[in-house]
Design an enzyme around this catalytic site. Structure first.
Site, PDB file in Angstrom:
ATOM      1  N   LYS A  80      16.229  66.023 -13.753  1.00 14.89           N
ATOM      2  CA  LYS A  80      16.654  65.086 -14.783  1.00 14.89           C
ATOM      3  C   LYS A  80      16.138  65.572 -16.124  1.00 14.89           C
ATOM      4  O   LYS A  80      15.137  66.298 -16.192  1.00 14.89           O
ATOM      5  CB  LYS A  80      16.098  63.680 -14.500  1.00 14.89           C
ATOM      6  CG  LYS A  80      16.940  62.561 -15.077  1.00 14.89           C
ATOM      7  CD  LYS A  80      18.213  62.346 -14.264  1.00 14.89           C
ATOM      8  CE  LYS A  80      18.987  61.147 -14.774  1.00 14.89           C
ATOM      9  NZ  LYS A  80      20.183  60.873 -13.940  1.00 14.89           N
ATOM     10  N   GLY A 179      25.021  44.165 -16.892  1.00 13.41           N
ATOM     11  CA  GLY A 179      25.398  45.391 -17.578  1.00 13.41           C
ATOM     12  C   GLY A 179      26.823  45.787 -17.252  1.00 13.41           C
ATOM     13  O   GLY A 179      27.119  46.186 -16.121  1.00 13.41           O
ATOM     14  N   VAL A 180      27.725  45.655 -18.228  1.00 13.16           N
ATOM     15  CA  VAL A 180      29.139  45.981 -17.976  1.00 13.16           C
ATOM     16  C   VAL A 180      29.596  47.102 -18.900  1.00 13.16           C
ATOM     17  O   VAL A 180      30.609  47.013 -19.579  1.00 13.16           O
ATOM     18  CB  VAL A 180      30.041  44.733 -18.108  1.00 13.16           C
ATOM     19  CG1 VAL A 180      29.791  43.786 -16.962  1.00 13.16           C
ATOM     20  CG2 VAL A 180      29.834  44.012 -19.449  1.00 13.16           C
ATOM     21  N   HIS A 182      30.278  51.427 -18.827  1.00 14.69           N
ATOM     22  CA  HIS A 182      31.314  52.191 -18.118  1.00 14.69           C
ATOM     23  C   HIS A 182      31.330  51.863 -16.627  1.00 14.69           C
ATOM     24  O   HIS A 182      32.364  51.492 -16.076  1.00 14.69           O
ATOM     25  CB  HIS A 182      31.086  53.691 -18.315  1.00 14.69           C
ATOM     26  CG  HIS A 182      31.350  54.156 -19.712  1.00 14.69           C
ATOM     27  ND1 HIS A 182      32.571  54.011 -20.312  1.00 14.69           N
ATOM     28  CD2 HIS A 182      30.558  54.748 -20.629  1.00 14.69           C
ATOM     29  CE1 HIS A 182      32.519  54.494 -21.539  1.00 14.69           C
ATOM     30  NE2 HIS A 182      31.302  54.950 -21.761  1.00 14.69           N
ATOM     31  N   VAL A 183      30.191  51.999 -15.951  1.00 13.17           N
ATOM     32  CA  VAL A 183      30.156  51.789 -14.504  1.00 13.17           C
ATOM     33  C   VAL A 183      30.304  50.304 -14.169  1.00 13.17           C
ATOM     34  O   VAL A 183      31.090  49.934 -13.293  1.00 13.17           O
ATOM     35  CB  VAL A 183      28.845  52.342 -13.903  1.00 13.17           C
ATOM     36  CG1 VAL A 183      28.779  52.032 -12.409  1.00 13.17           C
ATOM     37  CG2 VAL A 183      28.751  53.848 -14.132  1.00 13.17           C
TER      38      VAL A 183
END
Length: 345
Positions: A80, A179-180, A182-183
């Protein structure tokens, strides 16, 4: 700053600190394990409160990528990268090219891709300095892995619902998505199509409002989502959201989302297990993106084959949840053990 005695240090093979005075780059790359192949993991650009916070994040995320690739049966290790910067204010082309040079200096041991705070256009700038970049897309194929990540989470969520509620359909279940982006938005649309009743929250009120209107979902303030009367909680924002306090507040009986490193500390998994809340390990559920990114590294790309691979997440999750039930252990503990078994084998 501690490294070798850091609580998240797990015999990482290499940790690189990079600085470029001209562009202002301050970055860390962590390579956790390369036994199965080069360490692939996204580039997170985030305004960390401190260098210690950045190090903690990159160490945890890189280990998670090792386990994710092992359980997704990919010829990859785990790594990462993080850049300590605000992606909306500080990110520049020069900074990204400097990041590309840092990646190039590792000679292919680490392959980068997009993550929170970085996107396909950023990867193209990094690609000017190194070929060790994935998720760029080509031709009509987008480099955005979000739909594949979301579909993998959808598959994992269905498995968790089956194991916890003994039902195979999602119609009528109340699912809260935190949390909306992209995914999260892709996941919301899949769940809506399957008949789930959605409760959505996000700090971006504009994006949230548009999705609420599109799906006819219920909205809730971010600080209230943990107290919602729901069946399933899907964390799809930043990590470390599942604290001991949150574990005690949650009404949901299933947790399955796309966020990385959802457990603030390992002991939270046992707390959830004791409360009868089924936690679907995040690095198993959200592996769809890395499956897609790995497929794009090869000359021949078969989208249908990628989707079949993503849907095998169901089988892996079934194995983990079945073992956890039989052995009366947390699924997080079982998943870690299974990943280590595959790495050793």
């Amino acid at each position: 700053m501690r490294v070798f005695d850091h609580p998240e240090f797990d015999h990482h093979q290499q940790i690189v600190f990079g600085c470029d005075e001209v562009s202002g780059l301050h970055a860390i790359i962590a390579i956790h394990d390369t036994r199965r192949g080069p360490a692939l993991g996204g580039l997170r650009i985030y305004p960390y409160a401190s260098e210690d916070d950045a190090l903690t994040d990159v160490l945890r995320l890189s280990r998670g990528m090792t386990y994710k690739s092992a359980l997704a049966d990919l010829p990859l290790g785990g790594g990462k990268a993080v850049i300590l910067a605000d992606p909306r204010r500080d990110k520049t082309a020069d900074m990204l090219r400097a990041m590309g040079r840092l990646v190039e200096s590792l000679g292919g041991r680490y392959i980068t891709a997009e993550d929170s705070g970085s996107g396909e256009e950023d990867m193209r700038l990094i690609r000017q300095e190194t070929r060790h970049v994935s998720g760029l897309g080509r031709g009509s194929i987008s480099g955005d892995p979000s739909p594949f990540t979301a579909h993998g989470v959808f598959c994992a969520l269905k498995s968790a619902v089956h194991h916890r509620f003994d039902r195979d359909e999602l119609k009528g279940l109340r699912v809260a998505i935190q949390g909306v982006g992209h995914v999260g938005a892709h996941l919301a649309r899949e769940l809506h199509a399957a008949g789930a009743r959605l409760v959505l929250t996000d700090v971006d009120r504009d994006s949230l409002g548009m999705l609420i209107d599109e799906l006819g979902a219920e909205s809730m303030a971010p600080e209230a989502i943990f107290d919602a009367e729901i069946d399933v909680f899907a964390p799809c924002a930043m990590g470390a959201v599942l604290t001991a306090e949150v574990a005690e507040r949650l009404k949901a009986k299933v947790i399955c989302g796309a966020a990385n490193n959802q457990l603030a500390t390992p002991d939270v998994a046992a707390h959830l297990h004791d409360r009868g809340i089924l936690y679907a390990p995040d690095y198993v559920a959200n592996a769809g993106g890395v499956i897609e990114v790995e497929a794009q590294r090869h000359e021949r790309y078969d989208r249908d084959a990628v989707m079949r691979h993503v849907e095998r997440i169901t089988t892996t999750m079934d194995e983990i949840l079945s073992r956890a039930r039989v052995e009366d252990r947390s699924p997080a503990e079982v998943a870690d053990q299974l990943a280590r078994e595959r790495l050793a084998g």
